[in-house]
Enzyme design. Structure first.
Site, mmCIF file in Angstrom:
data_model
loop_
_atom_site.group_PDB
_atom_site.id
_atom_site.type_symbol
_atom_site.label_atom_id
_atom_site.label_comp_id
_atom_site.label_asym_id
_atom_site.label_seq_id
_atom_site.Cartn_x
_atom_site.Cartn_y
_atom_site.Cartn_z
ATOM 1 N N LYS A 1 3.219 12.177 52.032
ATOM 2 C CA LYS A 1 3.587 11.653 53.351
ATOM 3 C C LYS A 1 5.072 11.309 53.443
ATOM 4 O O LYS A 1 5.697 11.470 54.492
ATOM 5 C CB LYS A 1 2.736 10.423 53.708
ATOM 6 C CG LYS A 1 2.739 9.312 52.680
ATOM 7 C CD LYS A 1 1.663 8.279 53.008
ATOM 8 C CE LYS A 1 1.520 7.239 51.894
ATOM 9 N NZ LYS A 1 0.364 6.365 52.092
ATOM 10 N N LYS B 1 19.324 4.247 43.771
ATOM 11 C CA LYS B 1 20.473 5.066 43.360
ATOM 12 C C LYS B 1 21.605 4.938 44.372
ATOM 13 O O LYS B 1 22.780 4.812 44.001
ATOM 14 C CB LYS B 1 20.059 6.531 43.231
ATOM 15 C CG LYS B 1 21.222 7.461 42.893
ATOM 16 C CD LYS B 1 20.789 8.897 42.671
ATOM 17 C CE LYS B 1 21.992 9.784 42.341
ATOM 18 N NZ LYS B 1 21.608 11.168 42.002
ATOM 19 N N HIS C 1 6.797 -24.009 9.859
ATOM 20 C CA HIS C 1 7.730 -22.894 9.659
ATOM 21 C C HIS C 1 7.010 -21.595 9.302
ATOM 22 O O HIS C 1 7.351 -20.913 8.338
ATOM 23 C CB HIS C 1 8.766 -23.254 8.605
ATOM 24 C CG HIS C 1 9.532 -24.494 8.934
ATOM 25 N ND1 HIS C 1 10.373 -24.587 10.036
ATOM 26 C CD2 HIS C 1 9.557 -25.717 8.341
ATOM 27 C CE1 HIS C 1 10.898 -25.798 10.090
ATOM 28 N NE2 HIS C 1 10.424 -26.505 9.087
ATOM 29 N N GLY D 1 5.012 -33.512 11.541
ATOM 30 C CA GLY D 1 5.800 -32.700 12.461
ATOM 31 C C GLY D 1 5.309 -31.276 12.591
ATOM 32 O O GLY D 1 6.011 -30.418 13.114
ATOM 33 N N ASN E 1 6.414 -13.285 -1.360
ATOM 34 C CA ASN E 1 5.242 -13.279 -2.227
ATOM 35 C C ASN E 1 4.429 -14.541 -2.001
ATOM 36 O O ASN E 1 4.999 -15.620 -1.895
ATOM 37 C CB ASN E 1 5.658 -13.191 -3.692
ATOM 38 C CG ASN E 1 6.163 -11.803 -4.078
ATOM 39 O OD1 ASN E 1 5.575 -10.799 -3.736
ATOM 40 N ND2 ASN E 1 7.272 -11.771 -4.823
ATOM 41 N N ARG F 1 6.320 -13.293 -8.053
ATOM 42 C CA ARG F 1 4.966 -13.828 -7.859
ATOM 43 C C ARG F 1 4.682 -15.053 -8.727
ATOM 44 O O ARG F 1 4.018 -15.988 -8.284
ATOM 45 C CB ARG F 1 3.946 -12.710 -8.131
ATOM 46 C CG ARG F 1 2.552 -13.027 -7.640
ATOM 47 C CD ARG F 1 1.784 -11.761 -7.356
ATOM 48 N NE ARG F 1 2.461 -10.978 -6.320
ATOM 49 C CZ ARG F 1 2.389 -11.228 -5.017
ATOM 50 N NH1 ARG F 1 1.653 -12.232 -4.582
ATOM 51 N NH2 ARG F 1 3.043 -10.489 -4.148
ATOM 52 N N ASP G 1 1.940 -12.913 -16.493
ATOM 53 C CA ASP G 1 2.475 -14.273 -16.501
ATOM 54 C C ASP G 1 1.857 -15.174 -15.436
ATOM 55 O O ASP G 1 1.673 -16.377 -15.654
ATOM 56 C CB ASP G 1 4.001 -14.263 -16.389
ATOM 57 C CG ASP G 1 4.520 -13.423 -15.230
ATOM 58 O OD1 ASP G 1 3.701 -12.870 -14.461
ATOM 59 O OD2 ASP G 1 5.760 -13.294 -15.089
#
Length: 512
Positions: free
Chosen positions: A65, A137, A275, A304, A416, A436, A466
């Site tokens: 249209k 435009k 955090h 907090g 880690n 780790r 370890d």
């Protein structure tokens, strides 16, 4: 430049009638289409039908249209270009100085749970974006409006000076291109999902502004919060804030982290986050019991912090929450007694989110400088993997409970990562370490005597034995980890030496 002719064709008809009435009162000739034209005429406003301008009927159920030279020539002609204006005159095309258009409701259509594909296709607007782009435009000569919120300011400028300032026209044009880009992004996403394309050659995501934030991670950084067009129910973007001051950038990130962890549980659970890492997680037979364990896990770090719970907060739990300083409490709901207790703290934010609602996994987006990383959400749980037990001893029932809790939590701890769990609560969390064994030592140091008889969860395999040795000396009796290291046998031998049971999941849960 004075506005003499305006083309109006909108899906969202908010405030349209009074706006068009004022345009006509200012001497503007209005062209309109379809349902918009009918609405304006029903309200006694004289408008020109689109077919009167194009000399061609609306065809194909309105699909065609406005796609006509008499429309786009009138929009795109540069007024101070003599050649353009001469061509308009030769082709008997009149200029159009204003476009008021917003698009077929594609977003609203595909939001319907039972939407038919063909219905979605029919709500892809073609003529609307074409007119908007043409007008935007040529914005030096054409004022283009896509948002009803801009009607009044445009009217004020027209009444004050008889024209719309170039600065305003530029801002409106920029908004148009943002609008059409978001519209196309939704269509692209819908069709991409429809054909099952999982790794397209390009992606365009669109987000809608939810709120401006006071600042970002730090006060010198500006920030805003944007949400997806279709927000998952269990999302911070969908949260209802009942009380407290406005959320900050860091609040939103921490609250999202808490939400993702608490959604791991079906039994009453409480999660405390600081955090972006959990400092305490507890489960129990009741919400108050779960929170008591969450608090006991780390009564220092929770100060907090942000607490998320997956069941309603009652008066007893609220009393416990009220005793400590918290930034935010998230829950599916709060009893009236709980609200009375917690709202006594002026700045405490109370958010309700239906954390139990299941939602489809989403793509996770993470920005890097100059780019974007896109990946699947990490939704794997122990129910999705086949575990193996390489050690001589298998876990007891209680150890399985502790191992499961440790595995659910370590998935959400920055790598880690090591988590110690015992008796339905975390007792030590080691997060974000460069090796780790370092993460394990932090978790063990936090747990102290609670490490005795605890279970250890590791987000990735042990590169050497370890970590197992450090855990064994602290009193850990069970370990859950992905396995897959070339030195797995060293860890297995160390576990057997100390009588530790070890579970391999075959799945890593790195979180960077």
């Amino acid at each position: 430049m004075t506005v003499k002719r305006a083309l109006v064709s909108v899906s969202n008809k908010e405030n349209l009638v009074p706006f068009v009435k004022e345009l006509i009162d200012l001497g503007v000739e209005v062209i309109s289409t379809g349902g918009t034209k009918s609405l304006l005429e029903e309200n006694g406003l004289k408008v020109i039908g689109i077919s009167e301008v194009t000399g061609f009927p609306e065809i194909m159920d309105g699909r065609v249209k406005t796609l006509h030279p008499n429309i786009h020539g009138g929009l795109l002609a540069v007024r101070n270009n003599p050649n353009h204006m001469e061509q308009l005159e030769q082709n008997k095309i009149e200029t159009i100085d204003m476009v008021v258009v917003n698009l077929y409701p594609f977003k609203e259509t595909i939001a319907k749970p039972d939407v038919e594909f063909q219905d979605a296709i029919e709500n892809i607007d073609i003529g609307g974006p074409s007119m908007l782009r043409s007008a935007a435009k040529n914005h030096e000569d054409v004022t283009v409006l896509v948002d009803p919120q801009d009607y009044q300011v445009v009217l004020e400028e027209l009444k004050a000076s008889g024209e719309v300032s170039l600065e305003k026209k530029q801002r409106l044009a920029a908004k148009v291109f943002r609008h059409t880009a978001a519209y196309d992004a939704l269509i692209a996403e819908f069709l991409t999902k429809k054909v099952g394309e999982e790794d397209p050659e390009s992606v365009t995501y669109t987000f809608e502004k939810k709120q401006a934030l006071r600042y970002g991670e730090n006060p010198h950084q500006k920030a805003s919060f944007y949400q997806k067009p279709f927000v998952p129910v269990a999302s911070l973007a969908n949260a209802k804030q009942l009380h407290g001051k406005e959320l900050s950038f860091n609040n939103i990130k921490d609250a999202d982290a808490a939400l993702q962890i608490v959604r791991e549980f079906t039994e009453p659970a409480a999660v405390a986050v600081k955090h972006m890492n959990p400092c305490g997680v507890g489960v129990g037979a009741s919400t108050v019991e779960a929170f008591a364990r969450c608090y006991e896990a780390d009564p220092t770090s929770i100060f907090g912090g942000i607490v998320a719970l997956n069941h309603e907060v009652d008066g007893e739990t609220a009393t416990k929450l009220h005793e400590i300083f918290l930034e935010i409490v998230i829950a599916p709901s709060f009893s009236q007694e709980a609200l009375d207790i917690l709202t006594a703290k002026k700045n405490l934010r109370l958010l309700t989110i239906d954390v139990k609602v299941l939602s489809k996994p989403e793509k996770v987006l993470q920005s890097v400088r100059g780019g974007l990383l896109v990946q699947d959400e990490d939704t794997l749980s122990l129910d999705d993997v086949e575990v193996t037990i390489p050690t001589k001893r298998e876990p007891s029932d209680q150890e399985w409970k502790d191992l499961t809790l440790a595995w659910k939590v370590v998935k959400h701890v920055k790598s880690n990562a090591i988590v110690l769990a015992k008796d339905e609560m975390t007792v030590g969390v080691g997060a974000g370490q460069m090796n780790r064994v370092g993460a394990a030592k932090i978790a063990i140091e936090q747990a102290l005597e609670k490490a005795q008889g605890s279970a250890l969860g590791s987000d990735a395999f042990f590169p050497m034995s370890d970590t197992v040795e450090a855990a064994a000396k602290a009193g850990v009796t069970a370990i859950i980890q992905p396995g897959g290291s070339i030195k797995d046998e060293d860890s297995i031998r160390m576990a057997d030496e100390y009588g530790i049971t070890m579970v391999f999941t075959g799945v890593r849960h790195f979180k960077h």
